[in-house]
Design a protein around this motif. Structure first.
Motif, PDB file in Angstrom:
ATOM      1  N   ARG A 104      24.049  13.567 -76.415  1.00 25.76           N
ATOM      2  CA  ARG A 104      24.727  13.281 -77.684  1.00 25.76           C
ATOM      3  C   ARG A 104      25.750  14.350 -78.075  1.00 25.76           C
ATOM      4  O   ARG A 104      26.406  14.218 -79.098  1.00 25.76           O
ATOM      5  CB  ARG A 104      23.686  13.091 -78.792  1.00 25.76           C
ATOM      6  CG  ARG A 104      22.843  11.828 -78.598  1.00 25.76           C
ATOM      7  CD  ARG A 104      21.888  11.595 -79.743  1.00 25.76           C
ATOM      8  NE  ARG A 104      20.813  12.581 -79.787  1.00 25.76           N
ATOM      9  CZ  ARG A 104      19.716  12.539 -79.043  1.00 25.76           C
ATOM     10  NH1 ARG A 104      19.566  11.571 -78.158  1.00 25.76           N
ATOM     11  NH2 ARG A 104      18.778  13.466 -79.145  1.00 25.76           N
ATOM     12  N   TRP A 105      25.869  15.401 -77.277  1.00 24.11           N
ATOM     13  CA  TRP A 105      26.865  16.422 -77.585  1.00 24.11           C
ATOM     14  C   TRP A 105      27.479  16.959 -76.294  1.00 24.11           C
ATOM     15  O   TRP A 105      26.919  16.834 -75.217  1.00 24.11           O
ATOM     16  CB  TRP A 105      26.253  17.560 -78.408  1.00 24.11           C
ATOM     17  CG  TRP A 105      25.262  18.412 -77.654  1.00 24.11           C
ATOM     18  CD1 TRP A 105      23.929  18.184 -77.502  1.00 24.11           C
ATOM     19  CD2 TRP A 105      25.544  19.611 -76.925  1.00 24.11           C
ATOM     20  NE1 TRP A 105      23.357  19.167 -76.722  1.00 24.11           N
ATOM     21  CE2 TRP A 105      24.320  20.059 -76.363  1.00 24.11           C
ATOM     22  CE3 TRP A 105      26.701  20.353 -76.691  1.00 24.11           C
ATOM     23  CZ2 TRP A 105      24.240  21.213 -75.588  1.00 24.11           C
ATOM     24  CZ3 TRP A 105      26.624  21.507 -75.908  1.00 24.11           C
ATOM     25  CH2 TRP A 105      25.392  21.921 -75.377  1.00 24.11           C
ATOM     26  N   ALA A 106      28.646  17.554 -76.450  1.00 25.52           N
ATOM     27  CA  ALA A 106      29.340  18.163 -75.308  1.00 25.52           C
ATOM     28  C   ALA A 106      30.237  19.261 -75.857  1.00 25.52           C
ATOM     29  O   ALA A 106      30.601  19.267 -77.036  1.00 25.52           O
ATOM     30  CB  ALA A 106      30.158  17.125 -74.555  1.00 25.52           C
ATOM     31  N   VAL A 107      30.606  20.194 -74.990  1.00 25.66           N
ATOM     32  CA  VAL A 107      31.447  21.312 -75.412  1.00 25.66           C
ATOM     33  C   VAL A 107      32.475  21.593 -74.330  1.00 25.66           C
ATOM     34  O   VAL A 107      32.206  21.448 -73.132  1.00 25.66           O
ATOM     35  CB  VAL A 107      30.589  22.566 -75.708  1.00 25.66           C
ATOM     36  CG1 VAL A 107      29.852  23.039 -74.465  1.00 25.66           C
ATOM     37  CG2 VAL A 107      31.440  23.678 -76.299  1.00 25.66           C
ATOM     38  N   THR A 108      33.673  21.980 -74.754  1.00 29.28           N
ATOM     39  CA  THR A 108      34.742  22.303 -73.823  1.00 29.28           C
ATOM     40  C   THR A 108      35.690  23.274 -74.505  1.00 29.28           C
ATOM     41  O   THR A 108      35.513  23.622 -75.675  1.00 29.28           O
ATOM     42  CB  THR A 108      35.491  21.032 -73.385  1.00 29.28           C
ATOM     43  OG1 THR A 108      36.396  21.356 -72.336  1.00 29.28           O
ATOM     44  CG2 THR A 108      36.279  20.435 -74.547  1.00 29.28           C
ATOM     45  N   ILE A 109      36.709  23.716 -73.781  1.00 31.78           N
ATOM     46  CA  ILE A 109      37.751  24.556 -74.371  1.00 31.78           C
ATOM     47  C   ILE A 109      39.100  24.063 -73.890  1.00 31.78           C
ATOM     48  O   ILE A 109      39.278  23.742 -72.710  1.00 31.78           O
ATOM     49  CB  ILE A 109      37.550  26.051 -74.026  1.00 31.78           C
ATOM     50  CG1 ILE A 109      38.580  26.904 -74.769  1.00 31.78           C
ATOM     51  CG2 ILE A 109      37.605  26.291 -72.523  1.00 31.78           C
ATOM     52  CD1 ILE A 109      38.270  28.377 -74.770  1.00 31.78           C
ATOM     53  N   ARG A 110      40.046  23.949 -74.835  1.00 34.35           N
ATOM     54  CA  ARG A 110      41.393  23.494 -74.533  1.00 34.35           C
ATOM     55  C   ARG A 110      42.381  24.375 -75.276  1.00 34.35           C
ATOM     56  O   ARG A 110      42.294  24.510 -76.499  1.00 34.35           O
ATOM     57  CB  ARG A 110      41.598  22.029 -74.965  1.00 34.35           C
ATOM     58  CG  ARG A 110      40.889  21.013 -74.092  1.00 34.35           C
ATOM     59  CD  ARG A 110      41.591  20.878 -72.758  1.00 34.35           C
ATOM     60  NE  ARG A 110      41.115  19.726 -72.003  1.00 34.35           N
ATOM     61  CZ  ARG A 110      41.573  19.395 -70.806  1.00 34.35           C
ATOM     62  NH1 ARG A 110      42.497  20.121 -70.238  1.00 34.35           N
ATOM     63  NH2 ARG A 110      41.094  18.355 -70.184  1.00 34.35           N
ATOM     64  N   HIS A 111      43.324  24.962 -74.529  1.00 33.34           N
ATOM     65  CA  HIS A 111      44.377  25.779 -75.134  1.00 33.34           C
ATOM     66  C   HIS A 111      43.803  26.842 -76.068  1.00 33.34           C
ATOM     67  O   HIS A 111      44.361  27.119 -77.139  1.00 33.34           O
ATOM     68  CB  HIS A 111      45.366  24.890 -75.900  1.00 33.34           C
ATOM     69  CG  HIS A 111      45.956  23.799 -75.077  1.00 33.34           C
ATOM     70  ND1 HIS A 111      46.790  24.033 -74.004  1.00 33.34           N
ATOM     71  CD2 HIS A 111      45.819  22.444 -75.160  1.00 33.34           C
ATOM     72  CE1 HIS A 111      47.159  22.891 -73.461  1.00 33.34           C
ATOM     73  NE2 HIS A 111      46.579  21.912 -74.136  1.00 33.34           N
ATOM     74  N   GLY A 112      42.667  27.423 -75.664  1.00 36.04           N
ATOM     75  CA  GLY A 112      42.070  28.487 -76.456  1.00 36.04           C
ATOM     76  C   GLY A 112      41.220  28.025 -77.613  1.00 36.04           C
ATOM     77  O   GLY A 112      40.715  28.858 -78.381  1.00 36.04           O
ATOM     78  N   VAL A 113      41.040  26.726 -77.753  1.00 31.52           N
ATOM     79  CA  VAL A 113      40.225  26.173 -78.836  1.00 31.52           C
ATOM     80  C   VAL A 113      38.909  25.666 -78.252  1.00 31.52           C
ATOM     81  O   VAL A 113      38.897  24.752 -77.417  1.00 31.52           O
ATOM     82  CB  VAL A 113      40.937  25.006 -79.553  1.00 31.52           C
ATOM     83  CG1 VAL A 113      40.092  24.506 -80.728  1.00 31.52           C
ATOM     84  CG2 VAL A 113      42.311  25.449 -80.050  1.00 31.52           C
ATOM     85  N   LEU A 114      37.804  26.254 -78.650  1.00 34.14           N
ATOM     86  CA  LEU A 114      36.488  25.754 -78.248  1.00 34.14           C
ATOM     87  C   LEU A 114      36.130  24.574 -79.139  1.00 34.14           C
ATOM     88  O   LEU A 114      36.185  24.671 -80.374  1.00 34.14           O
ATOM     89  CB  LEU A 114      35.433  26.853 -78.370  1.00 34.14           C
ATOM     90  CG  LEU A 114      34.009  26.489 -77.893  1.00 34.14           C
ATOM     91  CD1 LEU A 114      33.324  27.714 -77.283  1.00 34.14           C
ATOM     92  CD2 LEU A 114      33.151  25.936 -79.043  1.00 34.14           C
ATOM     93  N   LEU A 115      35.783  23.460 -78.526  1.00 36.73           N
ATOM     94  CA  LEU A 115      35.439  22.238 -79.259  1.00 36.73           C
ATOM     95  C   LEU A 115      34.054  21.759 -78.846  1.00 36.73           C
ATOM     96  O   LEU A 115      33.789  21.543 -77.665  1.00 36.73           O
ATOM     97  CB  LEU A 115      36.457  21.130 -78.976  1.00 36.73           C
ATOM     98  CG  LEU A 115      37.847  21.305 -79.570  1.00 36.73           C
ATOM     99  CD1 LEU A 115      38.801  20.262 -79.015  1.00 36.73           C
ATOM    100  CD2 LEU A 115      37.802  21.214 -81.094  1.00 36.73           C
ATOM    101  N   LEU A 116      33.188  21.611 -79.832  1.00 37.01           N
ATOM    102  CA  LEU A 116      31.860  21.038 -79.618  1.00 37.01           C
ATOM    103  C   LEU A 116      31.800  19.719 -80.381  1.00 37.01           C
ATOM    104  O   LEU A 116      32.123  19.664 -81.571  1.00 37.01           O
ATOM    105  CB  LEU A 116      30.776  21.998 -80.113  1.00 37.01           C
ATOM    106  CG  LEU A 116      29.314  21.565 -79.857  1.00 37.01           C
ATOM    107  CD1 LEU A 116      28.432  22.790 -79.657  1.00 37.01           C
ATOM    108  CD2 LEU A 116      28.755  20.722 -81.014  1.00 37.01           C
TER     109      LEU A 116
END
Length: 294
Positions: free
Chosen positions: A244-256
């Motif tokens: 039900r959740w995932a985390v990544t980083i794009r262009h220096g922005v960590l997104l959960l």
């Protein structure tokens, strides 16, 4: 005066009952460091938006905690809320709310509400934007815009938790439309742009490629983590092991991201992630705002 005339004309207070309904409220906050202490140097407001006095539960030299108050407790047709916060270099502010924000059903005219949030963080400043969850009632119509402007080495961490409908009361979100916009920039360069319509009548709302019928969603973002891959690995090891959740980083922005059906699960996930990330992010343990415990 006939009833039809009342519906077409504004009352003495300025309130209307037609498509021209517009009840504005705004809050403009500014934080700056003075003698080693982050101080709230401006709190201009119009309408039912206020702040309590600043708190320093972590010590006077640490984050300035401020609670944003909206006494009505929710948005109705015609409401137009604007919240701005500016954090100057060297300052550290943590903003939260005392309760859930409610988005009520649109009136018989279908008039929408708007909620715009603008966060500006200067070079060397830190902002934590941690509002409690938003609950959208069936039939709610409106637009949310969140614009985050970062400069230089600014650090920012925040979240948005949205619960659609009130399943516990057997009142699902089956009508209405909410449009969300997120924009995060660094020195004017876009790092994260997103537009998301929440419309129960659109195929993506129930489609497995979209909302998938989920009633709760959450997004946590963080900018300024020195070792983002290590932070992601720590999150994956510590947070519940489910799909039900995932985390990544794009262009220096960590997104959960969270997508599920439990407000409590989404909130606990975000809070636990914040507690884990804060020492990695600013070398400070998380200090739970007292208002969350009342």
């Amino acid at each position: 005066m006939m009833l039809c005339d009342i519906a077409k004309s504004p009352l003495a207070s300025g309130h209307r009952f037609d498509q021209g309904r517009h009840w504005a409220a705004s809050l403009d906050l500014r934080f700056a460091q003075r003698d080693g202490v982050t101080r709230m140097v401006q709190a201009r407001h119009q309408g039912p938006l206020r702040v309590q006095r600043p708190f320093y539960p972590e010590g006077r030299s640490e984050a300035c905690h401020v609670y944003v108050l909206h006494p009505p407790g929710g948005l109705v047709s015609g409401d137009a809320l604007t919240i701005s916060a500016h954090v100057a270099g060297g300052a550290h502010a943590l903003l939260t709310t005392p309760a859930a924000n409610k988005l009520y059903k649109a009136d018989s005219q279908g008039v929408a509400w708007t909620q715009h949030t603008r966060l500006s963080v200067e070079d060397g400043a830190t902002l934590e934007w941690l509002p409690q969850e938003t609950i959208a009632f069936d039939g709610s119509k409106g637009e949310q815009r969140t614009h985050i402007e970062l400069h230089g080495s600014a650090r920012c961490l925040g979240w948005e938790v949205m619960a659609l409908g009130r399943p516990a009361s057997d009142l699902p979100y089956v009508s209405g439309r909410i449009e969300q916009h997120f924009r995060l920039t660094l020195d004017g360069k876009p790092l994260w742009l997103e537009r998301q319509p929440l419309d129960p009548l659109h195929p993506r709302f129930a489609g497995r490629w979209g909302q998938g019928g989920a009633t709760v969603q959450a997004t946590l973002w963080a900018v300024g983590i020195e070792d983002a891959p290590a932070a992601i690995e720590a999150l994956r090891e510590a947070l519940p092991d489910n799909a039900r959740w995932a985390v990544t980083i794009r262009h220096g922005v960590l997104l959960l991201r969270y997508l599920g059906n439990s407000r409590n699960e989404a909130w606990a996930l975000c809070e636990q992630a914040w507690q884990l990330l804060r020492p990695l992010w600013i070398e400070r343990d998380a200090h739970t705002p007292r208002i969350w415990l009342t």
